[in-house]
Design a protein around this motif. Structure first.
Motif, PDB file in Angstrom:
ATOM      1  N   GLN A  75      -5.765  23.787  26.687  1.00 17.80           N
ATOM      2  CA  GLN A  75      -6.773  23.373  27.664  1.00 17.80           C
ATOM      3  C   GLN A  75      -7.018  21.882  27.482  1.00 17.80           C
ATOM      4  O   GLN A  75      -7.082  21.394  26.351  1.00 17.80           O
ATOM      5  CB  GLN A  75      -8.107  24.077  27.438  1.00 17.80           C
ATOM      6  N   THR A  81      -8.992  24.914  32.603  1.00 15.74           N
ATOM      7  CA  THR A  81      -7.879  25.777  32.978  1.00 15.74           C
ATOM      8  C   THR A  81      -6.865  25.830  31.840  1.00 15.74           C
ATOM      9  O   THR A  81      -6.503  24.798  31.282  1.00 15.74           O
ATOM     10  CB  THR A  81      -7.193  25.221  34.239  1.00 15.74           C
ATOM     11  N   ARG A  83      -3.266  26.058  30.363  1.00 15.46           N
ATOM     12  CA  ARG A  83      -1.918  25.699  30.787  1.00 15.46           C
ATOM     13  C   ARG A  83      -0.930  26.281  29.787  1.00 15.46           C
ATOM     14  O   ARG A  83      -1.224  26.344  28.599  1.00 15.46           O
ATOM     15  CB  ARG A  83      -1.793  24.185  30.852  1.00 15.46           C
ATOM     16  N   THR A  84       0.219  26.668  30.274  1.00 17.68           N
ATOM     17  CA  THR A  84       1.227  27.276  29.392  1.00 17.68           C
ATOM     18  C   THR A  84       2.522  26.471  29.346  1.00 17.68           C
ATOM     19  O   THR A  84       3.517  26.950  28.827  1.00 17.68           O
ATOM     20  CB  THR A  84       1.542  28.720  29.833  1.00 17.68           C
TER      21      THR A  84
END
Length: 130
Positions: A75, A81, A83-84
């Motif tokens: 994050q 949000t 994130r990957t």
């Protein structure tokens, strides 16, 4: 009376079998421990060879080295949000400026010739890096 006894007996046997099977199956779940501290240096970008960072937890002497794996969820700020993919915004390659982060850390036990170690499984930045 026998019908009722048989129903109870079958129910008890099924519960016992369920408990035995539940304990016999391998447990593969893990809960990460949150660690707040500072990343003191970052080596390489995510996905590159030897990508990693040094981390110092408040109140603990010494640094811990973590490998920066791809993907590591992150994050840019708390409650942001997740994130990957991509490089965490607070971990700039080559940086030696301390950056406050929270890590999700798990302990990986060695198996056979595979080494055990601590592993950062998520990263939460406190503020997006410039």
């Amino acid at each position: 009376m026998q019908q009722r006894l048989r129903t109870w007996l079958v129910g008890a046997v099924l519960i016992v079998v369920g408990v035995v099977v539940g304990y016999a199956l391998p447990q593969n779940s893990v809960s990460p421990k949150s660690e707040v501290g500072n990343v003191t240096s970052v080596h390489g970008g995510i996905g590159s060879a030897n990508a990693g960072f040094e981390f110092k937890t408040k109140g603990v002497t010494g640094l811990v080295h973590y490998t920066l794996e791809d993907p590591t969820p992150w994050q840019a700020r708390p409650n942001g949000t997740w994130r990957t993919s991509g490089q965490p915004s607070c971990l700039r390659p080559g940086s030696t400026t301390p950056v406050k982060v929270t890590l999700g850390v798990i302990s990986v036990h060695s198996v056979g010739s595979a080494p055990g170690n601590s592993m950062a499984v998520w990263i939460e930045c406190y503020a997006a890096a410039p």
